[in-house]
Design a protein around this motif. Structure first.
Motif, PDB file in Angstrom:
ATOM      1  N   GLY A  82     -34.586 -18.400 -22.573  1.00  0.00           N
ATOM      2  CA  GLY A  82     -35.994 -18.042 -22.451  1.00  0.00           C
ATOM      3  C   GLY A  82     -36.345 -16.787 -23.221  1.00  0.00           C
ATOM      4  N   GLN A  83     -35.347 -15.955 -23.527  1.00  0.00           N
ATOM      5  CA  GLN A  83     -35.617 -14.722 -24.269  1.00  0.00           C
ATOM      6  C   GLN A  83     -35.830 -14.964 -25.761  1.00  0.00           C
ATOM      7  N   ILE A  84     -35.577 -16.172 -26.247  1.00  0.00           N
ATOM      8  CA  ILE A  84     -35.929 -16.522 -27.626  1.00  0.00           C
ATOM      9  C   ILE A  84     -37.405 -16.913 -27.599  1.00  0.00           C
ATOM     10  N   VAL A  85     -38.249 -16.169 -28.289  1.00  0.00           N
ATOM     11  CA  VAL A  85     -39.692 -16.276 -28.045  1.00  0.00           C
ATOM     12  C   VAL A  85     -40.397 -17.347 -28.867  1.00  0.00           C
ATOM     13  N   SER A  86     -39.726 -17.897 -29.886  1.00  0.00           N
ATOM     14  CA  SER A  86     -40.398 -18.879 -30.737  1.00  0.00           C
ATOM     15  C   SER A  86     -39.368 -19.582 -31.606  1.00  0.00           C
ATOM     16  N   GLY A  87     -39.830 -20.612 -32.297  1.00  0.00           N
ATOM     17  CA  GLY A  87     -38.963 -21.268 -33.260  1.00  0.00           C
ATOM     18  C   GLY A  87     -38.552 -20.327 -34.377  1.00  0.00           C
ATOM     19  N   THR A  88     -39.495 -19.509 -34.844  1.00  0.00           N
ATOM     20  CA  THR A  88     -39.183 -18.538 -35.900  1.00  0.00           C
ATOM     21  C   THR A  88     -38.098 -17.576 -35.447  1.00  0.00           C
ATOM     22  N   HIS A  89     -38.165 -17.147 -34.187  1.00  0.00           N
ATOM     23  CA  HIS A  89     -37.141 -16.248 -33.645  1.00  0.00           C
ATOM     24  C   HIS A  89     -35.779 -16.942 -33.618  1.00  0.00           C
ATOM     25  N   THR A  94     -30.371 -17.170 -36.227  1.00  0.00           N
ATOM     26  CA  THR A  94     -29.371 -18.006 -36.886  1.00  0.00           C
ATOM     27  C   THR A  94     -29.106 -17.530 -38.306  1.00  0.00           C
ATOM     28  N   LEU A  95     -30.168 -17.285 -39.066  1.00  0.00           N
ATOM     29  CA  LEU A  95     -29.997 -16.817 -40.439  1.00  0.00           C
ATOM     30  C   LEU A  95     -29.306 -15.458 -40.491  1.00  0.00           C
ATOM     31  N   PHE A  96     -29.729 -14.538 -39.618  1.00  0.00           N
ATOM     32  CA  PHE A  96     -29.093 -13.220 -39.604  1.00  0.00           C
ATOM     33  C   PHE A  96     -27.646 -13.303 -39.120  1.00  0.00           C
ATOM     34  N   GLY A  97     -27.344 -14.299 -38.289  1.00  0.00           N
ATOM     35  CA  GLY A  97     -25.976 -14.481 -37.837  1.00  0.00           C
ATOM     36  C   GLY A  97     -25.067 -15.046 -38.904  1.00  0.00           C
ATOM     37  N   LEU A  98     -25.599 -15.950 -39.735  1.00  0.00           N
ATOM     38  CA  LEU A  98     -24.767 -16.641 -40.716  1.00  0.00           C
ATOM     39  C   LEU A  98     -24.620 -15.900 -42.040  1.00  0.00           C
ATOM     40  N   LEU A  99     -25.650 -15.146 -42.435  1.00  0.00           N
ATOM     41  CA  LEU A  99     -25.698 -14.573 -43.785  1.00  0.00           C
ATOM     42  C   LEU A  99     -25.246 -13.116 -43.817  1.00  0.00           C
ATOM     43  N   ASP A 114     -44.661 -21.039 -43.246  1.00  0.00           N
ATOM     44  CA  ASP A 114     -45.285 -19.738 -43.536  1.00  0.00           C
ATOM     45  C   ASP A 114     -44.613 -18.562 -42.841  1.00  0.00           C
ATOM     46  N   THR A 115     -44.297 -18.704 -41.539  1.00  0.00           N
ATOM     47  CA  THR A 115     -43.779 -17.568 -40.780  1.00  0.00           C
ATOM     48  C   THR A 115     -42.378 -17.154 -41.202  1.00  0.00           C
ATOM     49  N   LEU A 116     -41.711 -17.969 -42.038  1.00  0.00           N
ATOM     50  CA  LEU A 116     -40.372 -17.603 -42.491  1.00  0.00           C
ATOM     51  C   LEU A 116     -40.396 -16.796 -43.781  1.00  0.00           C
ATOM     52  N   GLU A 117     -41.528 -16.746 -44.464  1.00  0.00           N
ATOM     53  CA  GLU A 117     -41.561 -16.106 -45.781  1.00  0.00           C
ATOM     54  C   GLU A 117     -41.289 -14.614 -45.706  1.00  0.00           C
ATOM     55  N   GLU A 118     -41.873 -13.917 -44.723  1.00  0.00           N
ATOM     56  CA  GLU A 118     -41.608 -12.486 -44.585  1.00  0.00           C
ATOM     57  C   GLU A 118     -40.212 -12.229 -44.052  1.00  0.00           C
ATOM     58  N   LEU A 119     -39.736 -13.103 -43.173  1.00  0.00           N
ATOM     59  CA  LEU A 119     -38.375 -12.990 -42.660  1.00  0.00           C
ATOM     60  C   LEU A 119     -37.364 -13.048 -43.799  1.00  0.00           C
ATOM     61  N   ILE A 120     -37.569 -13.959 -44.724  1.00  0.00           N
ATOM     62  CA  ILE A 120     -36.673 -14.095 -45.866  1.00  0.00           C
ATOM     63  C   ILE A 120     -36.851 -12.945 -46.854  1.00  0.00           C
ATOM     64  N   GLY A 121     -38.100 -12.483 -47.002  1.00  0.00           N
ATOM     65  CA  GLY A 121     -38.415 -11.485 -48.016  1.00  0.00           C
ATOM     66  C   GLY A 121     -39.083 -12.104 -49.216  1.00  0.00           C
ATOM     67  N   LYS A 122     -39.485 -13.363 -49.098  1.00  0.00           N
ATOM     68  CA  LYS A 122     -40.191 -14.050 -50.180  1.00  0.00           C
ATOM     69  C   LYS A 122     -41.600 -13.486 -50.343  1.00  0.00           C
ATOM     70  N   PRO A 127     -39.377  -4.298 -43.492  1.00  0.00           N
ATOM     71  CA  PRO A 127     -38.047  -3.705 -43.299  1.00  0.00           C
ATOM     72  C   PRO A 127     -37.167  -4.636 -42.464  1.00  0.00           C
ATOM     73  N   GLY A 128     -35.921  -4.789 -42.875  1.00  0.00           N
ATOM     74  CA  GLY A 128     -35.005  -5.636 -42.124  1.00  0.00           C
ATOM     75  C   GLY A 128     -35.029  -7.096 -42.505  1.00  0.00           C
ATOM     76  N   SER A 129     -35.812  -7.465 -43.519  1.00  0.00           N
ATOM     77  CA  SER A 129     -35.810  -8.855 -43.983  1.00  0.00           C
ATOM     78  C   SER A 129     -34.458  -9.178 -44.617  1.00  0.00           C
ATOM     79  N   LEU A 130     -34.213 -10.462 -44.842  1.00  0.00           N
ATOM     80  CA  LEU A 130     -32.964 -10.841 -45.502  1.00  0.00           C
ATOM     81  C   LEU A 130     -32.857 -10.197 -46.882  1.00  0.00           C
ATOM     82  N   LYS A 131     -33.974 -10.154 -47.593  1.00  0.00           N
ATOM     83  CA  LYS A 131     -33.996  -9.520 -48.906  1.00  0.00           C
ATOM     84  C   LYS A 131     -33.615  -8.053 -48.795  1.00  0.00           C
ATOM     85  N   ASP A 132     -34.172  -7.371 -47.788  1.00  0.00           N
ATOM     86  CA  ASP A 132     -33.888  -5.956 -47.569  1.00  0.00           C
ATOM     87  C   ASP A 132     -32.399  -5.737 -47.276  1.00  0.00           C
ATOM     88  N   LEU A 133     -31.758  -6.716 -46.674  1.00  0.00           N
ATOM     89  CA  LEU A 133     -30.345  -6.600 -46.315  1.00  0.00           C
ATOM     90  C   LEU A 133     -29.402  -7.119 -47.401  1.00  0.00           C
TER      91      LEU A 133
END
Length: 413
Positions: A82-89, A94-99, A114-122, A127-133
């Motif tokens: 229940g603490q996972i708040v959305s599909g994007t979360h 998962t992405l931060f765990g694998l990459l 759409d909601t994954l574009e900032e997460l990826i850094g596209k 701050p903290g996006s995959l691109k940033d890391l």
């Protein structure tokens, strides 16, 4: 077209879609049997329905629920919280765990949701996006027909490719959702071209639409939201990650912390709802698909382009309708909202939403905020002004909502 003519058309459409309904019910029977088998294998008992508090150590109910999910989705392990708040979360952990820095993420269907574009850094510089890391990103565009471009995918897969991101639903795009047969072909292609690459499927909106799930056709790990299909319309929140055991553990380490992983996390007072939600999900998903078929045929008869067609194969619960003008788009959402059980008096307006590039309009008169399976419609304000309808706890409710939306659209000059 006046109200009487529209009601008469709706009756005709209801007759036309009956054969489609029977096919949907046959798949629901297979899925319901698998879910029930999962409950029996996990020996779900009354005490499993009670929640835990605090750290949530030794939560037997949580462990049983995750065994049910692992069975239903044909995988080794599951993280259902229940603490996972959305599909994007769920996708993010998962992405931060694998990459890792220096790894490459490859998307094979053009730009992801759409909601994954900032997460990826596209898009943006969060701050903290995959691109940033230090994770690099590439994408392969779909063909002009909206299909996978295997030649370009083959060229893009390299020894650096760590994760291949696959999206099962159409998202906010006029393209076919990815069928399991096509996913099976894709996973086989990727495993041969880049054996080291992990195949991660964004499974949002696709759960229990077909009689198998992505792990059964080669996906290594999948993720999604509980307020979409698998929550059965009654889960109050939550998300899941399902797949190979070591990969789920890597995601769990990003959900909490390395060394803690999935061993904590109280189930609180909604444990019963999560169990009951996945039990009901095969039926409620089937009802949503029936509603989508009805909506597709009705708007097709009204002269609008729809995707998929009412009798086409489906791999998600989303029905796209090209309304061709912002006025019709707003009217559709207001008409659907007006037939909702909650906030029916509210008039949806396009507005900014976190994670989206364009203003978005959303109709969601739901008991759980934004719960897509209850019956919602949303769309970014961009051409061809297509609305994306999803959900419906009963086909009768979808019919009422869709007719209300159609009446509002037909009033636009």
């Amino acid at each position: 077209m006046n109200t009487h003519q529209l009601d008469k058309l709706a009756l005709e459409v209801e007759g036309e879609v009956q054969n489609v309904y029977r096919e949907i019910e046959a798949k629901a029977m297979v899925n319901h049997a698998r879910v029930l088998e999962g409950f029996h294998l996990a020996r779900v008992s009354d005490y499993h329905l009670k929640g835990s508090t605090g750290y949530g150590y030794d939560d037997a109910g949580r462990e049983a629920l995750e065994r049910v999910y692992a069975h239903v989705f044909g995988a080794e392990a599951a993280l259902v919280r229940g603490q996972i708040v959305s599909g994007t979360h769920a996708i993010a952990i998962t992405l931060f765990g694998l990459l890792r820095p220096g790894d490459e993420l490859l998307a094979v269907q053009g730009s992801p949701y759409d909601t994954l574009e900032e997460l990826i850094g596209k898009r943006g510089d969060a701050p903290g996006s995959l691109k940033d890391l230090g994770v690099t990103y590439k994408q392969v565009e779909l063909s002009q027909q909206g299909l996978l471009d295997y030649a370009e995918i083959g060229k893009s897969l390299t020894s650096k490719t760590k994760v291949v991101l696959v999206q099962r639903s159409r998202g906010y795009a006029w393209r076919p959702s990815l069928t399991l047969n096509e996913l099976k072909k894709l996973t086989s292609f990727i495993k041969k071209a880049a054996p080291q690459a992990l195949i991660f499927v964004d499974n949002c909106y696709g759960e229990l639409v077909d009689t198998l799930e992505p792990p059964a056709v080669g996906a290594d790990i999948i993720a999604g939201s509980l307020i979409k299909n698998p929550g059965g319309g009654i889960a109050p929140t939550g998300g899941y990650v399902v797949g190979k055991r070591e990969l789920v553990e890597m995601a769990a380490n990003r959900w909490t912390a390395p060394g803690i992983g999935a061993e904590v996390g109280p189930s609180l007072g909604h444990q019963r709802l999560l169990f009951q939600g996945i039990f009901l999900a095969p039926h409620t998903v089937a009802e949503a698909i029936k509603g989508a078929a009805f909506a597709a045929r009705l708007f097709e008869r009204l002269g609008f382009k729809v995707s998929p067609g009412y009798n086409e194969e489906r791999s998600d619960i989303i029905q796209a309708i090209a309304l061709e003008s912002p006025e019709r788009l707003v009217a559709f959402c207001r008409g659907l909202q007006g037939a909702s059980p909650v906030d029916a008096h509210v008039l949806p307006e396009p507005n900014y939403m976190p994670g989206y590039e364009d203003d978005v309009i959303m109709a969601a008169g739901t008991f759980v905020q934004g719960a897509s399976l209850e019956l919602t419609a949303d769309a970014p304000l961009r051409a061809p002004y297509s609305v994306y309808l999803q959900g419906g706890m009963s086909k009768e409710y979808v019919r009422l909502g869709v007719i209300s939306a159609a009446k509002a659209v037909m009033q636009v000059k």
